[in-house]
Design an enzyme around this catalytic site. Structure first.
Site, PDB file in Angstrom:
ATOM      1  N   GLU A   1       0.652  -1.327   0.035  1.00 55.39           N
ATOM      2  CA  GLU A   1      -0.060   0.018  -0.153  1.00 55.39           C
ATOM      3  C   GLU A   1       0.896   1.413   0.114  1.00 55.39           C
ATOM      4  OE1 GLU A   1      -3.076  -0.019   2.894  1.00 55.39           O
ATOM      5  OE2 GLU A   1      -4.097  -1.665   1.816  1.00 55.39           O
TER       6      GLU A   1
ATOM      7  N   GLU B   1      -5.043  -8.723  -0.279  1.00 56.13           N
ATOM      8  CA  GLU B   1      -5.885  -8.564   0.902  1.00 56.13           C
ATOM      9  C   GLU B   1      -7.675  -8.149   0.771  1.00 56.13           C
ATOM     10  OE1 GLU B   1      -4.738  -5.401   3.885  1.00 56.13           O
ATOM     11  OE2 GLU B   1      -2.531  -6.101   3.506  1.00 56.13           O
TER      12      GLU B   1
HETATM   13  C1  BGP Z   1      -4.617  -2.335   4.896  1.00 56.89           C
HETATM   14  C2  BGP Z   1      -3.192  -2.690   5.432  1.00 56.89           C
HETATM   15  C3  BGP Z   1      -3.238  -3.687   6.498  1.00 56.89           C
HETATM   16  C4  BGP Z   1      -4.584  -3.980   7.308  1.00 56.89           C
HETATM   17  C5  BGP Z   1      -5.689  -3.772   6.765  1.00 56.89           C
HETATM   18  C6  BGP Z   1      -6.987  -3.583   7.359  1.00 56.89           C
HETATM   19  O1  BGP Z   1      -4.625  -0.836   4.515  1.00 56.89           O
HETATM   20  O2  BGP Z   1      -2.507  -3.006   4.578  1.00 56.89           O
HETATM   21  O3  BGP Z   1      -2.253  -3.822   7.281  1.00 56.89           O
HETATM   22  O4  BGP Z   1      -4.305  -3.550   8.643  1.00 56.89           O
HETATM   23  O5  BGP Z   1      -5.754  -2.492   5.729  1.00 56.89           O
HETATM   24  O6  BGP Z   1      -6.940  -1.970   7.802  1.00 56.89           O
HETATM   25  P1  BGP Z   1      -7.248  -1.828   9.372  1.00 56.89           P
HETATM   26  O7  BGP Z   1      -6.248  -2.312  10.211  1.00 56.89           O
HETATM   27  O8  BGP Z   1      -7.134  -0.178   9.483  1.00 56.89           O
HETATM   28  O9  BGP Z   1      -8.640  -2.217   9.697  1.00 56.89           O
END
Ligand code: BGP
Length: 472
Positions: free
Chosen positions: A165, A370
């Site tokens: 990201e 993801e």
């Molecule tokens: C993405 C990231 C992750 C993860 C996920 C969920 O942006 O790559 O590291 O955490 O989102 O986000 P959050 O933890 O803010 O719910």
């Protein structure tokens, strides 16, 4: 397009799930690991720090065994830079190499393909003090780290992801705890896009180095891609959506794939005297880095409307919350989409639309790195977690991948967030994503025992049927 017959998932489709080192491992200063920016940041009020997380560092064998029980074909995890190079450069920490060797070997024992993210939000604190990505030397720091990884793990790791990201590091760095702005900076936008430029060059060089050192390996970027919808069919809104698509999505992929700056973003930066400076050899390096596939994280789409340059837009939201940029676009709440308990819109059909758009722009195989639902889960007295809401979310998204495959898009795999409960970027432990429940609270560590959620058993069936059986 309505398909009469759906194409099947490919035979070797990589069904698995994801984590990242700083959110799952714990043992944050153990066995020689140096601190990263995540270890020294001030965590948001009411959320856990990152010292123990899910304690995957000490539980990895048990965790991989559970992933194997689900039938995982792949496990996407990141390598903590400061476990390998505690100061970011210099001495290699043998204990760090040993840990990732063990982790990789444990995956391979069960025929689980390790998919390694080289950098997931955890800049070494020592390098932060030297200016982080603002310092042009960051390109060399990263390439050196990449070389150490390729040398040590390249004989077994076939799939590499460069920077998780990068678009979120650039757009919402403070929310994730990663932004460092040097003292005395007078043009923050320029500084941020200069950092972004260094990351782009570092990524391109790492991709070229990977191909040189590991001819059989595959490497790609892993941005967070959300197709942007216009709030209406008003031509102004369509232009706004194009602007946001360029700033949020295409800048990163145009560069990774074609080695050129997106023209809309460049024009916008020019307006703000914020175009990044090119160092010697940068243009060539950017042209020489070619990904073999595109990894991408998808949580939802975004929607925006026209902004005529008169409204001061608040650009500090989080990864998935619509934002604004004065004179470019303004975030708009999509009335057709429900939201999660944490306020993120849910848009499975937008997943298909995002995949289609990306595939037609870049014509490279796509790997979902993801996707998932953050929710408050409850462990019942008899050790169960009834997460039907997560099953529903995942099912609807997997259905859309199949439709996208039927549309002719080439898909390599699906690795939702997250394999196991871990700490969220800014909302702590209470926002859970895993198939595996970890018995701990925000501040109370409890037993750290693992429990199979209902989604665990469901996903196992999905994998066993190669995506044919999505029923409960
Ligand atoms: C993405 C990231 C992750 C993860 C996920 C969920 O942006 O790559 O590291 O955490 O989102 O986000 P959050 O933890 O803010 O719910």
């Amino acid at each position: 397009m309505i398909h009469k017959t759906l194409k099947p998932f490919p035979k070797d489709f990589l069904w698995g799930a994801s984590t990242s080192a700083y959110q799952v491992e714990g043992a944050n200063l153990e066995d020689g690991k140096g601190p990263s920016c995540q270890d020294v940041k001030k965590v948001p009020e009411g959320t856990s720090d990152l010292t123990v997380c899910a304690d995957h560092y000490h539980h990895y064998k048990e965790d991989i065994a559970l992933m194997a029980e689900m039938g995982f074909k792949s496990y996407r995890f990141s390598i903590a830079w400061t476990r390998i190079l505690p100061q970011g450069t210099g001495e290699v920490n043998p204990k760090g190499i040993e840990f990732y060797n063990n982790l990789i070997n444990e995956c391979l024992k069960y025929n689980i393909e390790p998919i390694v993210t080289m950098f997931h939000f955890d800049m070494p604190a020592a390098l932060d003090q030297r200016g982080s990505w603002s310092n042009r030397e960051s390109i060399d720091w990263f390439v050196n780290f990449a070389k150490v990884m390729f040398e040590n793990f390249g004989d077994r790791v076939k799939y590499w992801l460069t920077i998780n990201e990068q678009n979120m590091l650039t757009l919402v760095g403070p929310v994730i705890g990663t932004l460092t702005i040097p003292e005395g900076c007078t043009n923050e936008l320029k500084e941020i896009y200069q950092q972004n430029h260094h990351m782009l060059v570092a990524q391109a060089k790492a991709m070229a180095l990977c191909h040189e050192m590991l001819p059989d390996a595959k490497i790609g970027p892993a941005p967070n891609i959300s197709l942007v919808y216009p709030a209406s069919c008003k031509p102004e809104d369509v232009l706004a959506a194009q602007n946001y698509n360029a700033v949020r999505n295409w800048l990163y992929l145009d560069m990774a794939v074609y080695g050129v700056y997106n023209n809309l973003v460049w024009a916008w930066l020019e307006e703000h005297d914020a175009t990044p400076d090119f160092g010697e050899g940068d243009a060539e390096a950017l042209k020489n880095g070619h990904p073999d596939f595109i990894g991408f994280n998808y949580y939802n789409t975004a929607t925006c409307e026209w902004e005529d340059g008169t409204v001061e837009c608040d650009s500090a939201a989080d990864q998935q919350t619509a934002r604004g940029e004065t004179g470019m676009f303004k975030g708009f709440k999509n009335p057709y989409l429900p939201t999660t308990e944490f306020g993120w819109e849910i848009d499975p059909m937008g997943f298909r639309a995002t995949i289609r758009e990306m595939y037609s722009r870049y014509r490279l195989p796509l790997l979902v790195t993801e996707n998932g639902l953050g929710a408050y889960d409850t462990l019942t007295e008899d050790g169960k977690v009834h997460d039907a809401y997560r099953i529903e979310y995942l099912r609807k998204h997997i259905e859309q991948i199949r439709l996208a495959i039927s549309d002719g898009c080439e898909m390599l795999g699906y690795n939702p967030w997250s394999a196991i409960d871990l700490i969220s970027t800014h909302e702590g432990m209470k926002k859970r994503y895993g198939f595996i429940y970890v018995d701990r609270d925000e501040f109370e560590l409890r037993t750290l025992k693992r429990y199979r959620k209902d989604s665990f058993y469901w996903y196992k069936k999905v994998i066993a049927s190669n995506g044919e059986d999505l029923t409960d």
